[in-house]
Scaffold this motif. Structure first.
Motif, PDB file in Angstrom:
ATOM      1  N   GLY A  11       0.825  -1.208   0.000  1.00 48.58           N
ATOM      2  CA  GLY A  11       0.000   0.000   0.000  1.00 48.58           C
ATOM      3  C   GLY A  11       0.852   1.248   0.000  1.00 48.58           C
ATOM      4  N   GLU A  12       2.015   1.183  -0.687  1.00 38.98           N
ATOM      5  CA  GLU A  12       2.996   2.259  -0.600  1.00 38.98           C
ATOM      6  C   GLU A  12       3.016   3.179  -1.819  1.00 38.98           C
ATOM      7  OE1 GLU A  12       6.092  -0.122   2.334  1.00 38.98           O
ATOM      8  OE2 GLU A  12       6.246  -0.410   0.170  1.00 38.98           O
ATOM      9  N   SER A  13       2.049   3.026  -2.710  1.00 35.94           N
ATOM     10  CA  SER A  13       1.947   3.946  -3.840  1.00 35.94           C
ATOM     11  C   SER A  13       1.435   5.306  -3.352  1.00 35.94           C
ATOM     12  CB  SER A  13       1.000   3.380  -4.891  1.00 35.94           C
ATOM     13  OG  SER A  13       1.488   2.143  -5.388  1.00 35.94           O
ATOM     14  N   PHE A  14       1.680   6.329  -4.164  1.00 41.16           N
ATOM     15  CA  PHE A  14       1.276   7.686  -3.775  1.00 41.16           C
ATOM     16  C   PHE A  14       0.904   8.465  -5.021  1.00 41.16           C
ATOM     17  CE2 PHE A  14       1.951  12.138  -2.652  1.00 41.16           C
ATOM     18  CZ  PHE A  14       1.289  12.212  -1.426  1.00 41.16           C
ATOM     19  N   GLY A  15      -0.384   8.874  -5.111  1.00 42.07           N
ATOM     20  CA  GLY A  15      -0.828   9.590  -6.300  1.00 42.07           C
ATOM     21  C   GLY A  15      -0.581   8.745  -7.542  1.00 42.07           C
ATOM     22  N   PRO A  16       0.035   9.325  -8.584  1.00 42.79           N
ATOM     23  CA  PRO A  16       0.286   8.573  -9.811  1.00 42.79           C
ATOM     24  C   PRO A  16       1.517   7.667  -9.735  1.00 42.79           C
ATOM     25  CG  PRO A  16       1.086  10.800 -10.072  1.00 42.79           C
ATOM     26  CD  PRO A  16       0.409  10.741  -8.722  1.00 42.79           C
ATOM     27  N   TRP A  17       2.258   7.761  -8.617  1.00 44.60           N
ATOM     28  CA  TRP A  17       3.495   6.998  -8.475  1.00 44.60           C
ATOM     29  C   TRP A  17       3.176   5.628  -7.886  1.00 44.60           C
ATOM     30  CZ3 TRP A  17       6.599   5.883  -3.883  1.00 44.60           C
ATOM     31  CH2 TRP A  17       7.858   5.363  -4.178  1.00 44.60           C
ATOM     32  N   VAL A  18       3.515   4.563  -8.602  1.00 41.99           N
ATOM     33  CA  VAL A  18       3.168   3.207  -8.202  1.00 41.99           C
ATOM     34  C   VAL A  18       4.378   2.508  -7.603  1.00 41.99           C
ATOM     35  CG1 VAL A  18       2.340   0.950  -8.976  1.00 41.99           C
ATOM     36  CG2 VAL A  18       1.385   3.038  -9.958  1.00 41.99           C
ATOM     37  N   MET A  19       4.200   1.938  -6.427  1.00 36.05           N
ATOM     38  CA  MET A  19       5.262   1.189  -5.755  1.00 36.05           C
ATOM     39  C   MET A  19       4.802  -0.245  -5.548  1.00 36.05           C
ATOM     40  SD  MET A  19       8.170   0.903  -4.052  1.00 36.05           S
ATOM     41  CE  MET A  19       8.823   2.421  -3.342  1.00 36.05           C
ATOM     42  N   GLY A  20       5.488  -1.194  -6.165  1.00 33.84           N
ATOM     43  CA  GLY A  20       5.207  -2.602  -5.933  1.00 33.84           C
ATOM     44  C   GLY A  20       4.010  -3.126  -6.714  1.00 33.84           C
ATOM     45  N   ASP A  21       3.874  -4.443  -6.680  1.00 33.98           N
ATOM     46  CA  ASP A  21       2.784  -5.140  -7.360  1.00 33.98           C
ATOM     47  C   ASP A  21       1.881  -5.754  -6.292  1.00 33.98           C
ATOM     48  OD1 ASP A  21       1.112  -6.555  -9.014  1.00 33.98           O
ATOM     49  OD2 ASP A  21       2.661  -7.882  -9.826  1.00 33.98           O
ATOM     50  N   ASP A  22       1.113  -4.896  -5.636  1.00 39.12           N
ATOM     51  CA  ASP A  22       0.342  -5.332  -4.479  1.00 39.12           C
ATOM     52  C   ASP A  22      -0.690  -6.404  -4.820  1.00 39.12           C
ATOM     53  OD1 ASP A  22       1.789  -3.535  -3.024  1.00 39.12           O
ATOM     54  OD2 ASP A  22       0.156  -2.126  -2.682  1.00 39.12           O
ATOM     55  N   GLN A  23      -1.356  -6.266  -5.934  1.00 36.73           N
ATOM     56  CA  GLN A  23      -2.418  -7.222  -6.255  1.00 36.73           C
ATOM     57  C   GLN A  23      -1.871  -8.632  -6.428  1.00 36.73           C
ATOM     58  OE1 GLN A  23      -4.491  -5.385  -9.618  1.00 36.73           O
ATOM     59  NE2 GLN A  23      -6.098  -4.706  -8.224  1.00 36.73           N
ATOM     60  N   THR A  24      -0.683  -8.757  -7.015  1.00 39.00           N
ATOM     61  CA  THR A  24      -0.069 -10.083  -7.139  1.00 39.00           C
ATOM     62  C   THR A  24       0.434 -10.572  -5.788  1.00 39.00           C
ATOM     63  OG1 THR A  24       0.588  -9.598  -9.417  1.00 39.00           O
ATOM     64  CG2 THR A  24       1.688 -11.440  -8.332  1.00 39.00           C
ATOM     65  N   LEU A  25       1.075  -9.703  -5.032  1.00 37.14           N
ATOM     66  CA  LEU A  25       1.591 -10.073  -3.719  1.00 37.14           C
ATOM     67  C   LEU A  25       0.500 -10.621  -2.808  1.00 37.14           C
ATOM     68  CD1 LEU A  25       4.138  -7.243  -2.919  1.00 37.14           C
ATOM     69  CD2 LEU A  25       4.569  -9.680  -2.613  1.00 37.14           C
ATOM     70  N   LEU A  26      -0.665 -10.007  -2.866  1.00 37.17           N
ATOM     71  CA  LEU A  26      -1.756 -10.414  -1.981  1.00 37.17           C
ATOM     72  C   LEU A  26      -2.192 -11.864  -2.207  1.00 37.17           C
ATOM     73  CD1 LEU A  26      -3.891  -7.149  -1.992  1.00 37.17           C
ATOM     74  CD2 LEU A  26      -2.865  -8.224   0.028  1.00 37.17           C
ATOM     75  N   ARG A  27      -1.868 -12.427  -3.340  1.00 36.79           N
ATOM     76  CA  ARG A  27      -2.224 -13.820  -3.614  1.00 36.79           C
ATOM     77  C   ARG A  27      -1.378 -14.797  -2.814  1.00 36.79           C
ATOM     78  NH1 ARG A  27      -0.978 -14.084  -9.657  1.00 36.79           N
ATOM     79  NH2 ARG A  27      -1.226 -16.302  -9.239  1.00 36.79           N
ATOM     80  N   PHE A  28      -0.231 -14.342  -2.290  1.00 38.39           N
ATOM     81  CA  PHE A  28       0.710 -15.264  -1.666  1.00 38.39           C
ATOM     82  C   PHE A  28       0.925 -15.031  -0.175  1.00 38.39           C
ATOM     83  CE2 PHE A  28       2.210 -14.620  -6.128  1.00 38.39           C
ATOM     84  CZ  PHE A  28       1.758 -15.837  -6.613  1.00 38.39           C
ATOM     85  N   VAL A  29       0.414 -13.937   0.368  1.00 37.87           N
ATOM     86  CA  VAL A  29       0.644 -13.629   1.780  1.00 37.87           C
ATOM     87  C   VAL A  29      -0.636 -13.847   2.580  1.00 37.87           C
ATOM     88  CG1 VAL A  29       2.473 -11.999   1.227  1.00 37.87           C
ATOM     89  CG2 VAL A  29       0.124 -11.162   1.505  1.00 37.87           C
ATOM     90  N   SER A  30      -0.481 -13.903   3.898  1.00 35.44           N
ATOM     91  CA  SER A  30      -1.641 -14.060   4.775  1.00 35.44           C
ATOM     92  C   SER A  30      -1.958 -12.784   5.543  1.00 35.44           C
ATOM     93  CB  SER A  30      -1.422 -15.221   5.748  1.00 35.44           C
ATOM     94  OG  SER A  30      -0.152 -15.166   6.358  1.00 35.44           O
ATOM     95  N   SER A  31      -0.995 -11.855   5.633  1.00 37.01           N
ATOM     96  CA  SER A  31      -1.213 -10.574   6.307  1.00 37.01           C
ATOM     97  C   SER A  31      -0.592  -9.457   5.483  1.00 37.01           C
ATOM     98  CB  SER A  31      -0.577 -10.567   7.702  1.00 37.01           C
ATOM     99  OG  SER A  31      -1.205 -11.478   8.570  1.00 37.01           O
ATOM    100  N   ALA A  32      -1.283  -8.318   5.448  1.00 37.08           N
ATOM    101  CA  ALA A  32      -0.789  -7.152   4.716  1.00 37.08           C
ATOM    102  C   ALA A  32      -0.610  -5.988   5.683  1.00 37.08           C
ATOM    103  CB  ALA A  32      -1.769  -6.769   3.614  1.00 37.08           C
ATOM    104  N   ASN A  33       0.576  -5.380   5.655  1.00 35.30           N
ATOM    105  CA  ASN A  33       0.874  -4.212   6.477  1.00 35.30           C
ATOM    106  C   ASN A  33       0.771  -2.986   5.584  1.00 35.30           C
ATOM    107  OD1 ASN A  33       1.828  -6.319   8.277  1.00 35.30           O
ATOM    108  ND2 ASN A  33       3.753  -6.259   7.135  1.00 35.30           N
ATOM    109  N   LEU A  34      -0.248  -2.174   5.791  1.00 32.06           N
ATOM    110  CA  LEU A  34      -0.562  -1.087   4.865  1.00 32.06           C
ATOM    111  C   LEU A  34      -0.034   0.249   5.373  1.00 32.06           C
ATOM    112  CD1 LEU A  34      -2.428  -3.353   3.879  1.00 32.06           C
ATOM    113  CD2 LEU A  34      -4.186  -1.638   3.490  1.00 32.06           C
ATOM    114  N   ALA A  35       0.719   0.919   4.487  1.00 31.15           N
ATOM    115  CA  ALA A  35       1.177   2.276   4.789  1.00 31.15           C
ATOM    116  C   ALA A  35      -0.024   3.178   5.051  1.00 31.15           C
ATOM    117  CB  ALA A  35       2.004   2.825   3.633  1.00 31.15           C
ATOM    118  N   CYS A  36       0.154   4.123   5.970  1.00 26.32           N
ATOM    119  CA  CYS A  36      -0.970   4.927   6.450  1.00 26.32           C
ATOM    120  C   CYS A  36      -0.883   6.398   6.052  1.00 26.32           C
ATOM    121  CB  CYS A  36      -1.068   4.805   7.963  1.00 26.32           C
ATOM    122  SG  CYS A  36      -1.266   3.118   8.565  1.00 26.32           S
ATOM    123  N   GLY A  37      -0.075   6.720   5.027  1.00 26.17           N
ATOM    124  CA  GLY A  37      -0.058   8.068   4.495  1.00 26.17           C
ATOM    125  C   GLY A  37       1.049   8.969   4.985  1.00 26.17           C
TER     126      GLY A  37
END
Length: 250
Positions: A11-37
């Motif tokens: 959850g580390e993207s910001f505005g138009p800047w994309v960081m990481g492939d979160d949707q793919t990552l979520l398929r393999f993990v059991s917990s997600a730690n989301l950046a809070c802004g």
């Protein structure tokens, strides 16, 4: 059958800047730690990542950091315990709002970046973090990887999850190798899998100088901003499952 959590910072993207492939990552993990802004993320990213995690049955946690978007929360700041407490309450509350709006709730909290290093040095900051988590919601799990924070969490009556890292190297004192130093990151996935297996099965990790350091592995972390993170997560998960370990949130 042994079970373990596989978590990822995302959850580390910001505005138009994309960081990481979160949707793919979520398929393999059991917990997600989301950046809070504060160190990364923005309201739209927070909302979308909460939605995507819930759709895949992934537990949601807050990943609060220092107010340093430009430095990605990886530059230490001089802060009082009261300031750290307020930062934690603000960020946990923000992500909790998105979780509630989606019909769910937060499961855990994990600190980010330089805040982790600051906790190692200053027990008062660890106590402020534990107090903030307790005061927002005492049922939240606190993910810990430093003795100071583990003790503060216990003193605050919080349940803890002990974390180890799949893609970071360790120092002889059990802390992570600072990113400013060589070999801080593990970029070879086979080496990562070997380290994770050793930590999970042997209860220790081999530091950069060859020292065997005791660890407790309730949860294994993979950083979502690392190149190839989704492949790392997939292969680490496959390696653990091949050993008969179930991947599930704590």
């Amino acid at each position: 059958m042994k079970s373990i959590d596989l978590n990822c910072d995302m959850g580390e993207s910001f505005g138009p800047w994309v960081m990481g492939d979160d949707q793919t990552l979520l398929r393999f993990v059991s917990s997600a730690n989301l950046a809070c802004g504060f160190h990364a993320g923005d309201p739209m990213t927070m909302r979308a990542t909460v939605r995507d995690a819930l759709a895949l049955g992934v537990a949601i946690g807050a990943h609060p950091g220092l107010p340093d978007l430009q430095g990605f929360g990886r530059r230490a700041m001089t802060m009082t315990p009261d300031e750290v407490y307020a930062l934690m309450v603000y960020q946990i509350g923000a992500l909790s709002g998105f979780a509630q709006a989606s019909g769910s709730r937060l499961r855990h909290v994990k600190t980010h970046g330089a805040l982790y290093q600051m906790i190692v040095r200053e027990a008062a900051l660890a106590q402020a973090i534990a107090a903030a988590v307790r005061d927002v919601d005492p049922s939240l799990l606190l993910i810990v990887s430093t003795p100071n924070l583990a003790q503060a969490a216990a003193d605050a009556g919080l349940r803890v999850v002990h974390e180890v890292y799949a893609d970071r190297t360790y120092q002889p004192d059990g802390t992570l190798t600072p990113r400013s130093q060589p070999n801080a990151m593990i970029v070879d996935v086979e080496r990562s899998i070997d380290q994770v297996r050793h930590m999970v099965h042997e209860g220790s990790v081999i530091a950069l100088d060859g020292t065997r350091v005791p660890v407790r592995a309730d949860s294994v972390c993979i950083h979502g901003d690392q190149p190839g993170a989704a492949s790392f997560a997939q292969r680490v998960r496959a390696g653990l499952e091949a050993d008969g370990i179930t991947i599930c949130a704590p």
